[in-house]
Design an enzyme around this catalytic site. Structure first.
Site, short mmCIF file in Angstrom:
data_model
loop_
_atom_site.label_atom_id
_atom_site.label_comp_id
_atom_site.label_asym_id
_atom_site.label_seq_id
_atom_site.Cartn_x
_atom_site.Cartn_y
_atom_site.Cartn_z
N ARG A 38 0.79 -1.30 0.14
CA ARG A 38 0.00 -0.04 0.01
C ARG A 38 0.74 1.25 0.01
O ARG A 38 0.65 2.28 -0.59
CB ARG A 38 -0.86 0.09 1.30
CG ARG A 38 -2.08 -1.06 1.07
CD ARG A 38 -2.93 -1.04 2.26
NE ARG A 38 -3.92 -1.82 2.30
CZ ARG A 38 -4.40 -2.53 3.35
NH1 ARG A 38 -4.11 -2.10 4.39
NH2 ARG A 38 -5.33 -3.70 3.25
N CYS A 95 -9.57 -1.96 5.27
CA CYS A 95 -11.06 -1.69 5.42
C CYS A 95 -11.50 -0.39 6.32
O CYS A 95 -12.46 0.34 5.60
CB CYS A 95 -11.78 -2.98 6.22
SG CYS A 95 -10.66 -3.53 7.51
N GLY A 135 -13.21 -8.46 10.65
CA GLY A 135 -12.06 -8.01 10.26
C GLY A 135 -10.67 -8.84 10.70
O GLY A 135 -9.65 -8.81 9.96
N LYS A 162 -2.14 2.70 9.68
CA LYS A 162 -2.64 2.61 8.45
C LYS A 162 -3.51 3.78 8.38
O LYS A 162 -3.86 4.11 7.09
CB LYS A 162 -3.14 0.92 8.20
CG LYS A 162 -2.26 0.06 8.39
CD LYS A 162 -3.03 -1.30 7.84
CE LYS A 162 -3.17 -2.22 9.16
NZ LYS A 162 -3.70 -3.44 8.79
N ARG A 222 -11.49 -2.85 18.71
CA ARG A 222 -11.97 -3.99 18.18
C ARG A 222 -13.43 -4.16 19.19
O ARG A 222 -13.10 -4.10 20.37
CB ARG A 222 -11.32 -5.33 18.15
CG ARG A 222 -11.88 -6.57 17.67
CD ARG A 222 -11.94 -6.51 16.35
NE ARG A 222 -10.59 -6.60 15.72
CZ ARG A 222 -10.38 -6.57 14.26
NH1 ARG A 222 -11.28 -6.33 13.44
NH2 ARG A 222 -8.98 -6.63 14.03
N HIS A 245 -17.84 -2.27 10.25
CA HIS A 245 -17.12 -1.46 11.26
C HIS A 245 -17.71 -0.12 11.00
O HIS A 245 -18.30 0.36 10.18
CB HIS A 245 -15.82 -1.02 10.51
CG HIS A 245 -14.81 -2.07 10.27
ND1 HIS A 245 -14.96 -3.52 10.91
CD2 HIS A 245 -13.52 -2.39 9.88
CE1 HIS A 245 -13.94 -4.28 10.83
NE2 HIS A 245 -13.03 -3.81 9.85
#
Ligand SMILES: NC(=O)c1ccc[n+]([C@@H]2O[C@H](COP(=O)([O-])OP(=O)(O)OC[C@H]3O[C@@H](n4cnc5c(N)ncnc54)[C@H](OP(=O)(O)O)[C@@H]3O)[C@@H](O)[C@H]2O)c1
Length: 347
Positions: free
Chosen positions: A102, A133, A164, A218, A240, A247
């Site tokens: 990425r 995501c 996830g 990220k 989480r 999400h």
């Protein structure tokens, strides 16, 4: 026939890719599901109830990439690091769902609704990266707000579902929840670190020297590359939560100029791919459950609770929910494929 492999076809993202790629309206595709040697020979189409017949799963080591035009990777960063460049060198266009490439120069990081210009030319690397995501739903909601009043700073807290963490994460949350309800309290650490059932885990991925978790790094770096804003400041806390799918994110931004909530709502409502919830709507605000139950809306980013803090000019807050396996992974990857087809990169 577009010769297409899905590496990681038996996983949470891979299954959604197979379902999307076999839907009516897709171009003719010869679909090859690929996974680890453990899954070789599995009839994954039957296992997940696809209408279309597809080949049995092949082990990754048995795939000759010279016989493929397009390869989706959804088998984790380690597999992508080891194999994706070989597929790209064999001439395949690679769409990679992992974090492996990425940040790499020469690899577009693409959300077609936000930075379609990143796909103006077929990349020489032959690799296109699908963002994280949580990043995808964040930038899709931020994009119209940035066009309206220019982002100065972003604060995001995520509430990330167990899916996830892949199929293992889903199974672990289900099993641990049953155990707790059955009165067994001896849960072991697992996919999420501490047990997730009936708790929150405020750390996703390893911490760096400054205490930031991998998921938070990220969320800081990917929006900069996608939105072409290298100096954008993004503060993130990734958590989480014991929810199976979808999400959620609490997003606060500082803008160059004050906007009213109504102006921001109008900008969001006018954006393709966003469903806006206003206070009088039913439901008045999206939640993981309402989004999961909304069927066809799985491809949308759902935004509600848009508001400003009158004491802080230029502030805006919103609540953003999306299906991490669709918006955050498979659907975005298939949208990238559609762009590649439109550009004639795939014959
Ligand atoms: N879950 C999400 O919401 C999400 C969102 C965006 C991106 N992603 C990314 O997508 C990727 C897949 O995630 P997931 O959630 O789908 O994971 P998952 O449910 O754990 O599935 C992993 C898949 O990878 C395959 N695999 C594992 N090791 C392999 C190997 N050595 N060779 C070939 N195949 C191998 C597995 O095959 P077997 O069944 O044979 O073991 C399985 O098909 C990850 O990079 C993840 O970060 C996930």
């Amino acid at each position: 026939m577009l010769r297409t492999a899905v590496v990681g076809a038996t996983g949470a993202v891979g299954r959604e890719l197979l379902a999307l790629l076999t839907r009516p309206g897709m171009p003719p595709i010869r679909l090859s599901p690929v996974a680890s040697a453990r899954s070789a020979g599995v009839d994954i189409g039957a296992r997940i109830g696809l209408d279309a017949q597809i080949e049995p799963v092949r082990a990754l080591n048995d795939v000759d990439f010279a016989t493929m035009d397009l390869v989706f990777f959804a088998a984790g960063a380690e597999v992508s690091r080891q194999v994706a460049e070989k597929a790209a060198a064999a001439g395949c266009l690679v769409i990679d769902n992992s974090s492996a490439f990425r940040a790499r120069e020469g690899v577009p990081l693409t959300v077609p609704q936000v930075n379609p210009e990143s796909l103006r030319h077929r990349p020489e690397s032959n690799i296109i990266a699908n963002p994280n995501c949580s990043t995808i739903q964040l930038v899709r909601a931020l994009h119209p707000i940035h066009r309206l009043a220019t982002l100065r700073r972003v604060f995001v807290s995520t509430y990330q579902a167990a899916s996830g963490g892949g199929l293992r994460g889903l199974a672990e949350l289900a099993d641990d929840s049953r155990s707790v309800l059955d009165g067994r309290a001896d849960l072991a650490p697992g996919r999420f670190g501490p047990p997730l059932a009936f708790d929150l885990v405020p750390q996703i991925g390893l911490l760096d020297d400054h205490g930031a978790a991998h998921e938070e790094r990220k969320l800081r770096s990917e929006p900069r590359k996608i939105m072409g804003l290298p100096d954008l400041r993004v503060d993130a806390t990734a958590v989480r939560v014991p929810v199976f799918h979808c999400h959620s994110e609490a997003v606060h931004v500082d803008l160059e100029r004050p906007v009213s909530a109504a102006e921001a709502e109008d900008a969001l409502a006018a954006t393709d791919g966003i469903r806006l919830y206003r206070s009088g709507d039913d439901p008045a605000c999206p939640s993981p459950r309402t989004v999961e139950e909304s069927g066809a809306d799985r491809a949308l980013v759902h935004v509600g609770r848009v508001r400003v803090d009158e004491s802080q000019p230029g502030s805006l807050a919103m609540w953003v929910v999306a299906d991490n396996l669709w918006v955050g992974a498979a659907y975005n990857a298939v949208d990238i494929m559609r762009t590649a087809l439109d550009h004639g990169w795939l014959g």
